[in-house]
Design a protein around this motif. Structure first.
Motif, PDB file in Angstrom:
ATOM      1  N   ARG B  40      70.010   8.902 -22.157  1.00 57.13           N
ATOM      2  CA  ARG B  40      68.730   7.970 -21.250  1.00 57.13           C
ATOM      3  C   ARG B  40      68.897   8.744 -20.307  1.00 57.13           C
ATOM      4  O   ARG B  40      67.910   9.876 -19.831  1.00 57.13           O
ATOM      5  CB  ARG B  40      69.972   7.551 -19.819  1.00 57.13           C
ATOM      6  CG  ARG B  40      71.313   6.165 -21.148  1.00 57.13           C
ATOM      7  CD  ARG B  40      71.642   5.739 -19.981  1.00 57.13           C
ATOM      8  NE  ARG B  40      72.597   4.556 -20.496  1.00 57.13           N
ATOM      9  CZ  ARG B  40      72.286   3.684 -20.515  1.00 57.13           C
ATOM     10  NH1 ARG B  40      71.539   3.022 -20.247  1.00 57.13           N
ATOM     11  NH2 ARG B  40      73.486   2.835 -21.217  1.00 57.13           N
ATOM     12  N   SER B 264      79.702   4.758 -19.184  1.00 53.12           N
ATOM     13  CA  SER B 264      79.910   5.465 -17.862  1.00 53.12           C
ATOM     14  C   SER B 264      79.848   3.926 -16.770  1.00 53.12           C
ATOM     15  O   SER B 264      79.064   3.567 -17.022  1.00 53.12           O
ATOM     16  CB  SER B 264      79.777   7.035 -17.593  1.00 53.12           C
ATOM     17  OG  SER B 264      78.339   6.368 -16.981  1.00 53.12           O
ATOM     18  N   PHE B 266      78.184   5.559 -14.711  1.00 56.40           N
ATOM     19  CA  PHE B 266      77.183   6.020 -13.617  1.00 56.40           C
ATOM     20  C   PHE B 266      75.632   5.288 -15.096  1.00 56.40           C
ATOM     21  O   PHE B 266      75.013   4.561 -13.805  1.00 56.40           O
ATOM     22  CB  PHE B 266      76.661   7.657 -14.319  1.00 56.40           C
ATOM     23  CG  PHE B 266      75.835   8.017 -14.628  1.00 56.40           C
ATOM     24  CD1 PHE B 266      74.540   8.052 -13.973  1.00 56.40           C
ATOM     25  CD2 PHE B 266      75.063   8.909 -15.667  1.00 56.40           C
ATOM     26  CE1 PHE B 266      73.328   9.157 -13.453  1.00 56.40           C
ATOM     27  CE2 PHE B 266      73.850   8.682 -15.827  1.00 56.40           C
ATOM     28  CZ  PHE B 266      72.825   8.416 -15.317  1.00 56.40           C
ATOM     29  N   VAL B 674      71.684   6.342  -5.834  1.00 52.67           N
ATOM     30  CA  VAL B 674      73.071   6.051  -5.674  1.00 52.67           C
ATOM     31  C   VAL B 674      73.329   5.705  -6.668  1.00 52.67           C
ATOM     32  O   VAL B 674      73.227   4.656  -7.190  1.00 52.67           O
ATOM     33  CB  VAL B 674      73.311   5.574  -4.218  1.00 52.67           C
ATOM     34  CG1 VAL B 674      74.426   5.166  -4.255  1.00 52.67           C
ATOM     35  CG2 VAL B 674      72.694   6.057  -3.253  1.00 52.67           C
ATOM     36  N   ASP B 675      74.527   6.499  -7.128  1.00 48.99           N
ATOM     37  CA  ASP B 675      74.321   5.798  -8.827  1.00 48.99           C
ATOM     38  C   ASP B 675      76.411   6.308  -9.320  1.00 48.99           C
ATOM     39  O   ASP B 675      77.190   6.600 -10.209  1.00 48.99           O
ATOM     40  CB  ASP B 675      74.146   6.355  -9.783  1.00 48.99           C
ATOM     41  CG  ASP B 675      73.957   8.139 -10.066  1.00 48.99           C
ATOM     42  OD1 ASP B 675      75.067   8.490  -8.719  1.00 48.99           O
ATOM     43  OD2 ASP B 675      73.064   8.957 -10.456  1.00 48.99           O
ATOM     44  N   THR B 678      81.390   7.434  -5.403  1.00 45.04           N
ATOM     45  CA  THR B 678      81.814   7.970  -3.937  1.00 45.04           C
ATOM     46  C   THR B 678      80.815   7.945  -3.143  1.00 45.04           C
ATOM     47  O   THR B 678      80.907   8.193  -2.323  1.00 45.04           O
ATOM     48  CB  THR B 678      81.352   9.398  -4.765  1.00 45.04           C
ATOM     49  OG1 THR B 678      81.523   9.825  -6.091  1.00 45.04           O
ATOM     50  CG2 THR B 678      81.581  11.250  -3.655  1.00 45.04           C
ATOM     51  N   GLU B 679      79.117   7.555  -3.290  1.00 43.53           N
ATOM     52  CA  GLU B 679      78.648   6.792  -2.273  1.00 43.53           C
ATOM     53  C   GLU B 679      78.380   5.558  -2.455  1.00 43.53           C
ATOM     54  O   GLU B 679      77.892   5.443  -1.038  1.00 43.53           O
ATOM     55  CB  GLU B 679      76.765   7.727  -2.774  1.00 43.53           C
ATOM     56  CG  GLU B 679      77.135   9.429  -2.237  1.00 43.53           C
ATOM     57  CD  GLU B 679      76.190  10.036  -2.924  1.00 43.53           C
ATOM     58  OE1 GLU B 679      75.815  11.670  -2.176  1.00 43.53           O
ATOM     59  OE2 GLU B 679      75.512  10.095  -4.069  1.00 43.53           O
ATOM     60  N   TYR B 680      78.619   4.776  -3.218  1.00 45.77           N
ATOM     61  CA  TYR B 680      78.178   3.365  -3.594  1.00 45.77           C
ATOM     62  C   TYR B 680      79.409   2.719  -2.806  1.00 45.77           C
ATOM     63  O   TYR B 680      80.217   3.136  -3.279  1.00 45.77           O
ATOM     64  CB  TYR B 680      77.082   3.112  -4.850  1.00 45.77           C
ATOM     65  CG  TYR B 680      77.362   1.843  -4.017  1.00 45.77           C
ATOM     66  CD1 TYR B 680      76.207   1.165  -4.374  1.00 45.77           C
ATOM     67  CD2 TYR B 680      78.069   0.335  -4.371  1.00 45.77           C
ATOM     68  CE1 TYR B 680      75.693  -0.134  -4.368  1.00 45.77           C
ATOM     69  CE2 TYR B 680      77.752  -0.968  -4.740  1.00 45.77           C
ATOM     70  CZ  TYR B 680      76.698  -1.012  -4.294  1.00 45.77           C
ATOM     71  OH  TYR B 680      75.918  -2.562  -4.622  1.00 45.77           O
TER      72      TYR B 680
END
Lengths: 297, 754
Positions: B40, B264, B266, B674-675, B678-680
């Motif tokens: 990607r 995945s 991500f 933000v992917d 952990t952050e989202y």
């Protein structure tokens, strides 16, 4: 996004038969081997290609690493492979070390805590580690096994930076132990996350206090801060203020401001540095007030 | 009632899902299966100078490395505008865009191959804000420019309307990009057969559309492609995108093998459609003495990301709901759908309505505060009533009588919430929001749903469900309605889920309408099935069909004789015949309800209504918001499966709460999105309030047994209700989502110093 193409890199899984074997393997493969116990941080970092170990060395069950013992005279010892949930639900931990149980229960989610270990949390040396503050204020001591045999290290000396510790190649932390808590001691851990479960700490404050005849105030307080500096922080100024002055709302506020002044957080998606500093003051005030309330009741 | 309507029916798939037996795409394994992984884009915007696949091909186990050059059919696809390359062609327009497809015998080999594909990029300037992207100096995402759709609708006389107002306010709002965040990321498995056909298992809302897209991209006849629905682990609109099914099919076709692809997390974040971020600019006029809103002008800018996806259609519903549930005599709305270099946005539960409602429902509270009126009263004065026309000139029928009930319930709930005292160190507030969600795909869009019933020799009835059950429980609702239509026990119905080789085309499961569509079609199929059964019975029994009647799965013959249907169907089986009948239903757009001055896809003419009443506690020291109580009022027409309805309401509340407080696929300072989780953050069980669900049943005349759709409306009023409660608690009006503790604390500090 550290890695645009996630997926675990190739590695060899090693299951040594003894601690000695594990140590010599680690020593021989310094820099290319990593320990696995719960794996809850290691595997994520491997997926993100932050770590690319050629070997992962499983220490679960080795020479008593999965043992938790409590002795009313000497205290608590938690093996490196003891999952957090097991530790936090242990009756002696709940009775004598409720702060430790509380801190452990604030880590990630229940499912993660079925695998994650407190020694793993310590060895990752993340500034955001939820249990680090409790382990520090409770006087945690590490049992470290290496090719030269066993050594001990007080936790206060252990952290050197994010992900950095005093561990030398070939060394394994086999357990963390804690003395009996001070008489009448009370603790609090307040974690600020964006949601109530699963977020890493924007700021985490551990406060611990107990009656102490040697201080002016008659009490001693220790405060440890998470997510606000490169290592967990125990600002001595906070301790001094609360030892020297009569404990009042004003003293607590002064100590909280000292905590804020002692830290140097970063900006990230969870919150800006300015916000974090503010929160250190507010949470420290709340945490000390909480402990103070408990001490008086 | 044999359909057990209104009861809490445990779904037949619940046990398999809870015990891990259900087969999602990732669980399907075939012999000699290959794995496909995508290389990607790591660039926001760039020219592709060169794709070097040589090293990747040399990796042991790698069977093929495909790029745009390997596509023999059409290189782009798209739901509405054919602008999205299956594999990037010459340029990349967002991080996460698929550039090359590596197919290998093992996941590890595919992974290794992927790392060895070398792509030379020449980065170009990127743009991320829809308003910025419309400026003449902005970089062009597509050569034809960044504005892909604009809608302008006028009703009444705007200037006159503002001149009647003694208070005119202007305000701006913005909402963020959020991810569907389903448990099961996207996946597909394509199997090549020796006879030159493909069978593709998908986790998709639109298997029939997928079939057509696959055929177009591969340049083959649709007859060669069969698409089957695997068990689906959530969709929320996000699985109306054909990316992996098309690419797995391409891989299988090129290698003449079976290829599995699973994203995945991500990849799901950066590669798949999300809820559109949008910016709103409002001007509203009100007569402060009467509280009547006299005029409204709304401008909306939607960021659809690098490709159109469903952007223009989402913009349709967003546009139609910009004035909320209010009867405003003078309205003008202007909506712009803009390309940027963000990951694409597309269909997502609510489809434009959550965005517009955050803006309009916040604005209504701002107006109430300005003129010193109770926000519920201001709403009551201005709500639409049966017989009123929307600014699209669509008249509302009796179902709009849900709105005054919503108002009444909101008053009661707020009264109760106001009795509660804030925890120490916290302030509390309550907020109300009303909402409407449209049903259906919009006028002039082909929307027919066909399903089939077969009476089996063992007496069971098989339902060939032509549309996928996304996990929301469509199958159980359809089975209940089939049971009711045939007056037989619910457990005698068995379902085959959508398979383009086996089931009729039920259409896309979306737009709050598949219970409604499938129910109507099933009722028709059941009527035809009964007639067929009676006809065959008459033949076999050698009597006139008029002497027979159908009753609860049996054929009644004069003189008290009753013959079970299975006797007829088993005798037919001996003749090698079966009884099966299809039923079709097209979404109705009655002439008197469907003005024709609007572009394709507009207007929508059927609506569901709701209210949310939220109580929050805000920590004065931390700025953090805890939603302690939430009362939801939803009009569903008719409850088919109560468990299903409650599940939708509770899940919707969680999504709405996450939208209000946590979720944001933001562009970080390091240039990455933000992917990951952990952050989202999404709302967890511990973030959920005490929830009360009030379910109204105002029957929809055209609905099966009166049923409407509940899938989307449930989340629409949640975020504005929370924002309004936060204002009530703190005096701080946060006009952008998510409401972060940091922004709120800042606002509280500012207020103190003023």
């Amino acid at each position: 996004m550290l890695n645009p193409h996630p997926g675990l890199p190739e590695f060899t899984y090693v299951k040594p038969a003894s601690l000695d074997e594990a140590c010599s393997f680690l020593a021989e493969h310094a820099g290319e081997a990593r320990l696995i116990s719960g794996g809850t941080d290691l595997l994520v970092r491997m997926r993100d290609k932050a770590y690319k170990p050629a070997y992962i060395v499983d220490i679960k069950g080795l020479d008593g690493t999965d043992v938790l013992t409590f002795d009313p005279k000497s205290g608590l010892k938690v093996g490196a492979a003891v999952p957090m949930n097991r530790m936090a639900s242990h009756p002696d931990v709940q009775k004598y070390y409720p702060l430790l149980a509380k801190a452990a229960n604030s880590v990630a989610s229940y499912q993660i805590r079925n695998r994650a270990t407190i020694v793993g949390n310590i060895c990752n040396a993340s500034p955001a580690g939820d249990t680090l503050g409790a382990c520090l204020v409770l006087g945690g001591r590490l049992h470290i096994y290496g090719t030269d045999g066993e050594r001990f290290e007080d936790l206060v000396n252990f952290f050197k930076g994010p992900g950095k510790t005093t561990l030398r190649p070939g060394e394994i932390v086999t357990a963390v132990s804690f003395p009996l808590p001070e008489k009448g001691a009370k603790g609090a851990y307040i974690k600020l996350g964006r949601n109530k479960l699963s977020d890493l700490a924007i700021v985490g404050v551990t406060a611990y206090g107990f009656p102490d005849k040697k201080t002016e105030s008659g009490f001693r307080f220790i405060v440890a801060l998470a997510s606000v500096a490169a290592t967990p922080l125990m600002p001595p100024a906070v301790e001094t203020i609360l030892a020297e002055k009569k404990i009042t709302e004003e003293t607590i506020a002064e100590a909280a401001t000292a905590a804020m002044d002692a830290c140097s957080p970063i900006d990230d998606v969870r919150g800006s540095a300015t916000y974090r500093k503010d929160m250190v003051r507010n949470l420290t005030r709340n945490a000390i007030s909480d402990v103070w309330g408990q001490l008086q009741s | 009632m044999t359909g057990n309507f209104g009861q809490r029916i445990i779904r037949k798939d619940a046990f398999d899902k809870a015990t891990g037996k259900a087969k999602y795409v990732a669980d399907i394994k075939a012999e000699d299966m290959l794995y496909g992984v995508l290389v990607r884009s790591i660039q926001h915007a760039a020219k592709i100078l060169k794709i070097d696949t040589a090293a990747a091909r040399e990796v042991n186990g790698v069977e093929a490395v495909l790029t745009s050059a390997d596509i023999s059919g059409e290189i782009t696809h798209g739901a509405l505008i054919q602008d999205q390359p299956a594999l990037a062609h010459q340029v990349v327009r967002h991080i996460g865009e698929p550039v090359a497809l590596v197919i290998a015998k093992t996941k590890m080999a595919a992974q290794k191959g992927k790392e060895r594909v070398k792509i030379a990029y020449e980065p170009t300037e990127a743009v991320f804000d829809p308003v910025e992207a419309l400026k003449p100096e902005a970089p062009k995402v597509q050569p034809s420019g960044n504005l892909i759709t604009e809608y302008h609708i006028c009703d009444g006389d705007l200037e006159a309307g503002f001149s009647q107002a003694d208070i005119v306010l202007e305000d701006e709002f913005s909402v963020q990009r959020i991810s569907p965040g389903y448990l099961e990321p996207e996946g597909a498995l394509a199997e090549y057969s020796q006879d030159g056909t493909l069978t593709v298992w998908v986790s998709s809302q639109e298997p029939f559309e997928d079939r057509d897209t696959i055929a177009r991209v591969l340049g083959i006849d649709t007859g060669k492609v069969r698409v089957k629905s695997a068990v689906i682990g959530g969709a929320f609109g996000g699985k109306e995108d054909p990316e992996l099914q098309t690419l797995a099919a391409l891989g299988a076709w090129k290698t003449k093998s079976t290829v599995q692809m699973v994203n995945s997390r991500f990849e799901s974040f950066v590669g798949h459609p999300k809820r559109h971020p949008a910016r709103f600019f409002y001007k509203i006029g009100v007569d402060s003495k009467t509280g009547k809103i006299t005029a409204l002008h709304a401008m909306a800018y939607m960021d659809t990301g690098a490709y159109a996806s469903y952007g223009p259609a989402v913009a349709g519903i967003l546009t139609e709901t910009l004035a909320g549930v209010y009867h405003i005599p003078n309205v003008k709305v202007d909506t712009y759908v803009v390309l940027t270099n963000s990951p694409l946005s597309g269909a997502m539960r609510g489809f434009g309505a959550p965005q517009s409602h955050f803006a309009i429902e916040s604005l209504i509270d701002i107006v109430a505060n300005k003129i010193g009126m109770d926000p519920i009263e201001l709403r009551e004065i201005n709500i639409l009533k049966p017989g009123d026309k929307l600014f699209t000139k669509v008249p509302l029928d009796v179902t709009a009588s849900a709105l005054p009930i919503c108002i009444e319930k909101a008053r009661e709930a707020r009264e109760q919430m106001k009795q509660l005292i804030a925890a120490p160190g916290k302030v509390t507030g309550t907020g109300v929001a009303l909402a409407m969600q449209t049903m259906g795909l919009g006028a002039k869009v082909q929307d027919t749903s066909t399903h089939r019933l077969e009476w089996l020799p063992n007496g069971n009835v098989r339902l060939y469900l032509g549309a996928p059950d996304l996990g929301q429980g469509l199958a159980v609702a359809a089975e209940q309605m089939a049971a009711e239509a045939l007056q037989i026990p619910y457990d005698r119905i068995e379902t085959i889920c959508v398979d383009t080789g086996l089931t009729p085309n039920g259409g896309v499961t979306c737009a709050s309408r598949m219970t409604y569509m499938s129910g109507n079609a099933i009722i028709r199929a059941a009527d035809a099935l009964q007639a067929e059964l009676l006809g065959e019975a008459a033949r076999l029994l050698n009597v006139d069909v008029n002497q027979l009647t159908y009753h609860k799965g049996e054929i009644l013959k004069g003189g008290g004789a009753h013959i079970p249907a299975s006797e007829i169907t088993s005798r037919l089986a001996e003749e090698g015949r079966t009884i099966q009948k299809e039923g079709s239903f097209s979404f109705p757009y009655p002439k008197e309800k469907t003005p024709d001055h609007l572009p394709i896809g507009m207007p929508h003419v059927m609506f569901v209504f709701a209210a949310n009443i939220a109580r929050v506690e805000v920590d004065l020291a931390l700025g953090s918001v805890k939603v302690t109580h939430l009362v939801t009022v939803n009009d569903v027409g008719k409850v088919i499966n109560r468990l299903g309805v409650e599940g939708q309401i509770e899940g919707g509340a969680a999504t709405g709460l996450g939208y209000a407080l946590f979720e944001d696929v933001a562009l970080k300072k390091n240039g990455q999105w933000v992917d990951g989780f952990t952050e989202y953050l999404i709302a967890t069980t511990k973030d959920m309030p005490e929830l009360e669900s009030i379910v109204l049943e105002i029957p929809e005349a055209s609905g099966p047994y009166g049923a409407k759709g509940v899938g989307e409306i449930v989340l629409v009023p949640t975020a504005p209700a929370i924002a309004n409660a936060v204002f009530d608690a703190t005096g701080v009006r946060v006009k952008q989502l998510p409401i972060s503790a940091e922004v709120l604390l800042e606002g509280m500090k500012k207020r103190q110093t003023q």
